[in-house]
Write an enzyme that holds these catalytic residues in place. Structure first.
Site, PDB file in Angstrom:
ATOM      1  N   PRO A 128       0.871  -1.181   0.000  1.00 49.25           N
ATOM      2  CA  PRO A 128       0.000   0.000   0.000  1.00 49.25           C
ATOM      3  C   PRO A 128       0.912   1.237   0.000  1.00 49.25           C
ATOM      4  O   PRO A 128       1.813   1.340   0.827  1.00 49.25           O
ATOM      5  CB  PRO A 128      -0.772  -0.120   1.324  1.00 49.25           C
ATOM      6  CG  PRO A 128      -0.673  -1.582   1.695  1.00 49.25           C
ATOM      7  CD  PRO A 128       0.644  -2.058   1.152  1.00 49.25           C
ATOM      8  N   GLU A 365       3.219  -4.554 -13.505  1.00 50.42           N
ATOM      9  CA  GLU A 365       4.602  -4.493 -14.007  1.00 50.42           C
ATOM     10  C   GLU A 365       4.903  -3.108 -14.603  1.00 50.42           C
ATOM     11  O   GLU A 365       5.618  -2.954 -15.586  1.00 50.42           O
ATOM     12  CB  GLU A 365       4.879  -5.646 -14.981  1.00 50.42           C
ATOM     13  CG  GLU A 365       4.638  -6.987 -14.276  1.00 50.42           C
ATOM     14  CD  GLU A 365       5.317  -8.180 -14.911  1.00 50.42           C
ATOM     15  OE1 GLU A 365       6.305  -8.021 -15.639  1.00 50.42           O
ATOM     16  OE2 GLU A 365       4.856  -9.303 -14.624  1.00 50.42           O
ATOM     17  N   SER A 368       1.029   2.325 -17.641  1.00 51.51           N
ATOM     18  CA  SER A 368       1.412   3.023 -18.885  1.00 51.51           C
ATOM     19  C   SER A 368       2.117   4.345 -18.576  1.00 51.51           C
ATOM     20  O   SER A 368       3.048   4.746 -19.283  1.00 51.51           O
ATOM     21  CB  SER A 368       0.170   3.287 -19.743  1.00 51.51           C
ATOM     22  OG  SER A 368      -0.341   2.068 -20.243  1.00 51.51           O
TER      23      SER A 368
HETATM   24  C1  LIG Z   1      -4.069  -8.428 -10.528  1.00 49.67           C
HETATM   25  C2  LIG Z   1      -2.781  -7.799 -10.063  1.00 49.67           C
HETATM   26  C3  LIG Z   1      -1.656  -8.609  -9.903  1.00 49.67           C
HETATM   27  C4  LIG Z   1      -0.469  -8.055  -9.403  1.00 49.67           C
HETATM   28  N1  LIG Z   1       0.600  -8.876  -9.156  1.00 49.67           N
HETATM   29  C5  LIG Z   1       1.687  -8.374  -8.495  1.00 49.67           C
HETATM   30  C6  LIG Z   1       2.745  -9.239  -8.047  1.00 49.67           C
HETATM   31  O1  LIG Z   1       2.736 -10.453  -8.295  1.00 49.67           O
HETATM   32  N2  LIG Z   1       3.760  -8.706  -7.339  1.00 49.67           N
HETATM   33  C7  LIG Z   1       3.826  -7.369  -7.040  1.00 49.67           C
HETATM   34  O2  LIG Z   1       4.779  -6.967  -6.381  1.00 49.67           O
HETATM   35  N3  LIG Z   1       2.842  -6.518  -7.454  1.00 49.67           N
HETATM   36  C8  LIG Z   1       1.781  -6.992  -8.159  1.00 49.67           C
HETATM   37  N4  LIG Z   1       0.761  -6.137  -8.564  1.00 49.67           N
HETATM   38  C9  LIG Z   1       0.860  -4.731  -8.240  1.00 49.67           C
HETATM   39  C10 LIG Z   1       1.032  -3.822  -9.468  1.00 49.67           C
HETATM   40  O3  LIG Z   1       2.326  -3.942 -10.006  1.00 49.67           O
HETATM   41  C11 LIG Z   1       0.689  -2.385  -9.030  1.00 49.67           C
HETATM   42  O4  LIG Z   1      -0.694  -2.364  -8.774  1.00 49.67           O
HETATM   43  C12 LIG Z   1       1.046  -1.350 -10.072  1.00 49.67           C
HETATM   44  O5  LIG Z   1       2.456  -1.232 -10.192  1.00 49.67           O
HETATM   45  C13 LIG Z   1       0.472   0.031  -9.758  1.00 49.67           C
HETATM   46  O6  LIG Z   1       0.736   0.399  -8.434  1.00 49.67           O
HETATM   47  P1  LIG Z   1      -0.477   0.890  -7.494  1.00 49.67           P
HETATM   48  O7  LIG Z   1      -1.554  -0.102  -7.581  1.00 49.67           O
HETATM   49  O8  LIG Z   1       0.078   1.188  -6.151  1.00 49.67           O
HETATM   50  O9  LIG Z   1      -1.012   2.225  -8.167  1.00 49.67           O
HETATM   51  P2  LIG Z   1      -0.388   3.701  -8.043  1.00 49.67           P
HETATM   52  O10 LIG Z   1       1.093   3.645  -8.156  1.00 49.67           O
HETATM   53  O11 LIG Z   1      -0.968   4.371  -6.843  1.00 49.67           O
HETATM   54  O12 LIG Z   1      -0.973   4.390  -9.356  1.00 49.67           O
HETATM   55  C14 LIG Z   1      -2.241   5.053  -9.417  1.00 49.67           C
HETATM   56  C15 LIG Z   1      -2.204   5.972 -10.640  1.00 49.67           C
HETATM   57  O13 LIG Z   1      -1.200   6.990 -10.454  1.00 49.67           O
HETATM   58  C16 LIG Z   1      -0.295   6.984 -11.544  1.00 49.67           C
HETATM   59  N5  LIG Z   1       1.039   7.334 -11.057  1.00 49.67           N
HETATM   60  C17 LIG Z   1       1.691   6.818  -9.980  1.00 49.67           C
HETATM   61  N6  LIG Z   1       2.909   7.387  -9.863  1.00 49.67           N
HETATM   62  C18 LIG Z   1       3.029   8.256 -10.896  1.00 49.67           C
HETATM   63  C19 LIG Z   1       4.052   9.153 -11.315  1.00 49.67           C
HETATM   64  N7  LIG Z   1       5.217   9.246 -10.672  1.00 49.67           N
HETATM   65  N8  LIG Z   1       3.820   9.914 -12.407  1.00 49.67           N
HETATM   66  C20 LIG Z   1       2.655   9.818 -13.084  1.00 49.67           C
HETATM   67  N9  LIG Z   1       1.652   8.999 -12.730  1.00 49.67           N
HETATM   68  C21 LIG Z   1       1.840   8.222 -11.655  1.00 49.67           C
HETATM   69  C22 LIG Z   1      -0.355   5.551 -12.068  1.00 49.67           C
HETATM   70  O14 LIG Z   1       0.127   5.464 -13.385  1.00 49.67           O
HETATM   71  C23 LIG Z   1      -1.822   5.245 -11.929  1.00 49.67           C
HETATM   72  O15 LIG Z   1      -2.525   5.779 -13.011  1.00 49.67           O
HETATM   73  C24 LIG Z   1      -0.407  -6.659  -9.118  1.00 49.67           C
HETATM   74  C25 LIG Z   1      -1.528  -5.854  -9.317  1.00 49.67           C
HETATM   75  C26 LIG Z   1      -2.702  -6.405  -9.770  1.00 49.67           C
HETATM   76  C27 LIG Z   1      -3.908  -5.495  -9.923  1.00 49.67           C
END
Ligand SMILES: Cc1cc2nc3c(=O)[nH]c(=O)nc-3n(C[C@H](O)[C@H](O)[C@H](O)COP(=O)(O)OP(=O)(O)OC[C@H]3O[C@@H](n4cnc5c(N)ncnc54)[C@H](O)[C@@H]3O)c2cc1C
Length: 387
Positions: A128, A365, A368
């Site tokens: 989180p 991973e 976009s």
């Molecule tokens: C089904 C599923 C499977 C997954 N499997 C794994 C796994 O096996 N292992 C693991 O470690 N993780 C896993 N993940 C996690 C996944 O990699 C993250 O959800 C993803 O990287 C986005 O992070 P977040 O959810 O915290 O969103 P956030 O980082 O909070 O993003 C929210 C929005 O803000 C934007 N944003 C964030 N930072 C910036 C920035 N600096 N500049 C511009 N825009 C930004 C993002 O692009 C997005 O639009 C999984 C997620 C899902 C949904």
């Protein structure tokens, strides 16, 4: 040189294609309804070596390189994406951490069992508040005598509910000039203090499970520290993710091809006013845009994989391929629903599942937006260096 020559690889690819199209495609509905991959399909996948196709032969895998991996991924993309997810972490983000950064002892302890599917490995990076920015992760590992004690919480971890081994990224010190202070540990799922949450209810990819993983005073020996060094964690995560991006791009191309094939066959047979809808030029235009996206994506994936393997580009190319192909499949799947009209909104129809399955590809991973930052930021930094 790849470990598998062109002839053997052609046979592997043909076998995978046949497995996907004749054994898995007919069971997509069953997978969706049960939210599980049937045991017999798991067994067949393991027998075909699919849990370890990207693991070197020395450790019991098939030893495919990334140019070969993407050809398989384009086949896996043709059916429910949860099939690929079942062995995706073993070959990809989790397995590659061990292949590229593990000590010989760690590799011999785990890799053969990962390659055979006896062990399911999960990659536990996201937390989180630390998704797009994993450098901000807060899970801590503290040295205590010969052991490390891990405390923290991970979320959305693929395969967590069925994992035997977690590849866990944890902070051993605050970030400083010498690096982000992130190490990576091998934590067996049955280690006391490790708790996997209930499986998440997702939008799509039924049959692939994710969950939170909580670490409360989880004690592991010094030998669990990957590479025997506190400093490899962040690099290991970034390296595994960059490789994984080309693989995800290929998966997207496979799904786009399926959405296109479904659209063409529907348009050729469904009628309005006595005419097949495929006779309408506006329907043909949708199909033309789908076909063009698939061809461009396939070419980009092959080029990005070749440049990754040669070492020419392991950063910009993977991000460009993931960005283009995952956005492309989003549009192609949307058009596929449109070509199907109201039928495309119904649960039993493949394009409805594809539309939901592929939405994830733009999120994990690296979203976009993150790919755009890597590409744009990388090019500007290179230009700065040339000045
Ligand atoms: C089904 C599923 C499977 C997954 N499997 C794994 C796994 O096996 N292992 C693991 O470690 N993780 C896993 N993940 C996690 C996944 O990699 C993250 O959800 C993803 O990287 C986005 O992070 P977040 O959810 O915290 O969103 P956030 O980082 O909070 O993003 C929210 C929005 O803000 C934007 N944003 C964030 N930072 C910036 C920035 N600096 N500049 C511009 N825009 C930004 C993002 O692009 C997005 O639009 C999984 C997620 C899902 C949904």
């Amino acid at each position: 040189m790849p470990e598998v020559g062109p002839e053997d690889f052609s046979a592997i690819l043909a076998h995978v294609r046949e497995f996907v199209r004749t054994k898995v495609v007919p069971r997509e509905q069953e997978i969706m309804e049960a939210d599980a991959i049937p045991d017999d399909l798991r067994k067949q996948a393991a027998e075909m070596g699919l849990f370890g196709y990207a693991i070197p032969q020395q450790w019991g895998g098939l030893g495919l390189d990334l140019t070969q991996d993407v050809e398989l991924a384009m086949e896996f993309g043709y059916t429910s994406l949860s099939l690929r997810s079942m062995f995706g972490t073993n070959n990809g983000i989790a397995g590659q951490v061990l292949v590229n950064f593990g000590t010989d002892e760690q590799k011999s302890q785990w890799l053969e069992r990962i390659a055979s599917g006896e062990v399911v490995a999960s990659f536990a990076l996201t937390e989180p508040g630390a998704g797009s920015n994993p450098a901000g992760l807060r899970t801590k590992a503290v040295r205590d005598g010969d052991d490390w004690v891990i405390d923290g919480q991970k979320r959305f971890i693929t395969n967590a509910p069925i994992a035997d081994l977690f590849i866990v990224f944890a902070r051993t010190r605050p970030a400083d000039e010498s690096g982000p202070g992130i190490a990576v540990f091998l934590v067996p799922a049955d280690t006391p203090g490790l708790e996997v949450g209930v499986k998440d209810k997702k939008m799509g990819q039924e049959g692939a499970w994710t969950a939170d993983v909580v670490f409360s005073g989880v004690r592991v020996p010094a030998s669990a520290l990957v590479g025997g060094s506190e400093d490899v964690g962040y690099k290991a995560a970034m390296t595994s993710l960059a490789r994984g991006r080309v693989h995800i791009a290929a998966l997207a191309v496979g799904s786009a091809q399926r959405a296109l094939d479904e659209s063409v066959s529907y348009a050729a047979s469904a009628t309005q006013g006595g005419h097949p809808i495929g006779e309408f030029q506006l329907v043909q235009a949708m199909i033309a845009d789908q076909q063009t996206g698939v061809m461009a994506g396939r070419a980009l994936v092959r080029e990005a994989a070749a440049r990754y393997v040669s070492g020419e580009d392991r950063r910009i190319g993977p991000s460009a391929a993931k960005l283009f192909c995952t956005e492309m499949v989003g549009k192609v799947a949307d058009l596929a629903v449109q070509v199907h009209g109201g039928t495309g909104y119904m649960r039993e129809v493949p394009v409805e599942r594809i539309y939901r399955d592929v939405r994830l590809l733009r999120l994990y991973e690296g979203t976009s937006e993150i790919q755009r930052l890597i590409i744009g930021g990388g090019l500007i930094r290179e230009a700065g260096k040339r000045k």
